[in-house]
Motif scaffolding. Sequence first.
Motif, PDB file in Angstrom:
ATOM      1  N   VAL A 120       0.834  -1.204   0.000  1.00 10.79           N
ATOM      2  CA  VAL A 120       0.000   0.000   0.000  1.00 10.79           C
ATOM      3  C   VAL A 120       0.872   1.258   0.000  1.00 10.79           C
ATOM      4  O   VAL A 120       0.629   2.213  -0.749  1.00 10.79           O
ATOM      5  CB  VAL A 120      -0.956  -0.005   1.210  1.00 10.79           C
ATOM      6  N   ASN A 121       1.900   1.273   0.844  1.00  8.22           N
ATOM      7  CA  ASN A 121       2.776   2.441   0.887  1.00  8.22           C
ATOM      8  C   ASN A 121       3.520   2.641  -0.421  1.00  8.22           C
ATOM      9  O   ASN A 121       3.675   3.776  -0.895  1.00  8.22           O
ATOM     10  CB  ASN A 121       3.763   2.313   2.052  1.00  8.22           C
ATOM     11  N   THR A 122       3.989   1.538  -1.019  1.00 10.30           N
ATOM     12  CA  THR A 122       4.668   1.650  -2.300  1.00 10.30           C
ATOM     13  C   THR A 122       3.725   2.186  -3.365  1.00 10.30           C
ATOM     14  O   THR A 122       4.094   3.052  -4.170  1.00 10.30           O
ATOM     15  CB  THR A 122       5.218   0.281  -2.731  1.00 10.30           C
ATOM     16  N   HIS A 123       2.508   1.685  -3.380  1.00 14.37           N
ATOM     17  CA  HIS A 123       1.532   2.096  -4.387  1.00 14.37           C
ATOM     18  C   HIS A 123       1.266   3.602  -4.329  1.00 14.37           C
ATOM     19  O   HIS A 123       1.122   4.261  -5.360  1.00 14.37           O
ATOM     20  CB  HIS A 123       0.228   1.330  -4.192  1.00 14.37           C
ATOM     21  N   PHE A 124       1.228   4.149  -3.104  1.00 13.69           N
ATOM     22  CA  PHE A 124       0.958   5.576  -2.938  1.00 13.69           C
ATOM     23  C   PHE A 124       2.238   6.402  -2.785  1.00 13.69           C
ATOM     24  O   PHE A 124       2.185   7.568  -2.397  1.00 13.69           O
ATOM     25  CB  PHE A 124       0.032   5.805  -1.749  1.00 13.69           C
ATOM     26  N   GLN A 125       3.386   5.754  -3.064  1.00 14.87           N
ATOM     27  CA  GLN A 125       4.692   6.429  -3.052  1.00 14.87           C
ATOM     28  C   GLN A 125       4.998   7.045  -1.687  1.00 14.87           C
ATOM     29  O   GLN A 125       5.539   8.141  -1.582  1.00 14.87           O
ATOM     30  CB  GLN A 125       4.753   7.479  -4.157  1.00 14.87           C
ATOM     31  N   ILE A 126       4.655   6.315  -0.637  1.00 18.76           N
ATOM     32  CA  ILE A 126       4.956   6.728   0.728  1.00 18.76           C
ATOM     33  C   ILE A 126       6.180   5.947   1.208  1.00 18.76           C
ATOM     34  O   ILE A 126       6.172   4.715   1.182  1.00 18.76           O
ATOM     35  CB  ILE A 126       3.768   6.449   1.662  1.00 18.76           C
ATOM     36  N   PRO A 127       7.241   6.615   1.644  1.00 15.58           N
ATOM     37  CA  PRO A 127       8.423   5.888   2.145  1.00 15.58           C
ATOM     38  C   PRO A 127       8.042   4.988   3.316  1.00 15.58           C
ATOM     39  O   PRO A 127       7.268   5.386   4.191  1.00 15.58           O
ATOM     40  CB  PRO A 127       9.362   7.012   2.590  1.00 15.58           C
ATOM     41  N   TRP A 128       8.589   3.771   3.337  1.00 16.55           N
ATOM     42  CA  TRP A 128       8.217   2.814   4.374  1.00 16.55           C
ATOM     43  C   TRP A 128       9.422   1.969   4.774  1.00 16.55           C
ATOM     44  O   TRP A 128      10.409   1.879   4.066  1.00 16.55           O
ATOM     45  CB  TRP A 128       7.082   1.903   3.892  1.00 16.55           C
ATOM     46  N   LEU A 129       9.274   1.335   5.922  1.00  9.67           N
ATOM     47  CA  LEU A 129      10.293   0.415   6.434  1.00  9.67           C
ATOM     48  C   LEU A 129       9.604  -0.551   7.393  1.00  9.67           C
ATOM     49  O   LEU A 129       8.721  -0.161   8.147  1.00  9.67           O
ATOM     50  CB  LEU A 129      11.388   1.189   7.183  1.00  9.67           C
ATOM     51  N   ILE A 130       9.989  -1.816   7.353  1.00  8.05           N
ATOM     52  CA  ILE A 130       9.485  -2.805   8.295  1.00  8.05           C
ATOM     53  C   ILE A 130      10.619  -3.185   9.243  1.00  8.05           C
ATOM     54  O   ILE A 130      11.727  -3.487   8.790  1.00  8.05           O
ATOM     55  CB  ILE A 130       8.964  -4.058   7.572  1.00  8.05           C
TER      56      ILE A 130
END
Length: 233
Positions: A120-130
């Motif tokens: 979801v974050n990738t799709h909306f171009q939101i930087p993310w980390l797990i």
Amino acid sequence: MNVTAINNSVVGGFGEAQDTPSNASNYGCGFGVDYSYTYVEALPSSLGLLKLAESYPYPMTIPDSQATGMNVTGNIRNEIIAGVIGSANQWTEPLFWMAQQNALYQTDAGENEGMGFAYVNTHFQIPWLIVRGISDSPWYPSVYEGVLAADRAANVTMWVVSHFNSSVKGLHDTASFYSLSPQSNARIHGYIVADKVYYTDFNVTLISYTAPNGTTINDTDPDCIQEYSYPKE
């Protein structure tokens, strides 16, 4: 993902899109291949957030007795590893099945929930980390530090959140193969996702993968095969 492939992602192919009344006549028998639908087998996190997590002032050691559950002295080193997390809607068993999957995907941890978050974050171009704490141990069942692992993952996450701002260097850049720690399985074996894995019964016999420099390698190294194979019982 009905988008252009993400930088540093691992693309496994293109999707078969279902037809609609408006385009069914173009498909003939069965589904048609829609090249705008991309199968992404590995999603890269934000490089900036990864570097921020790696800067966490982690306690360097814990007592051997705590790590092993045994009456021993000394200390063992703790580390934050930039690695690959595998996500699937199934349990990581049986072992012979996992051996084949581990040969295909060079993961360092497995879980269920993270892929939706990453997608979801990738799709909306939101930087993310797990951030994951590793609770499994070679000394199990003498010790299982599930709560401790969760607490430490939470501490790293709080560090990232509390030190985050929109000017973090590399926030919108994506991590690459070379962002992984030398201890990660992918860096050790030279690939994140293999092209093909061959096996006889439950024993992996050959792994074909594309190296980061673009060359195709057929790996029949006995050590690698032994690591990812279990005898049929």
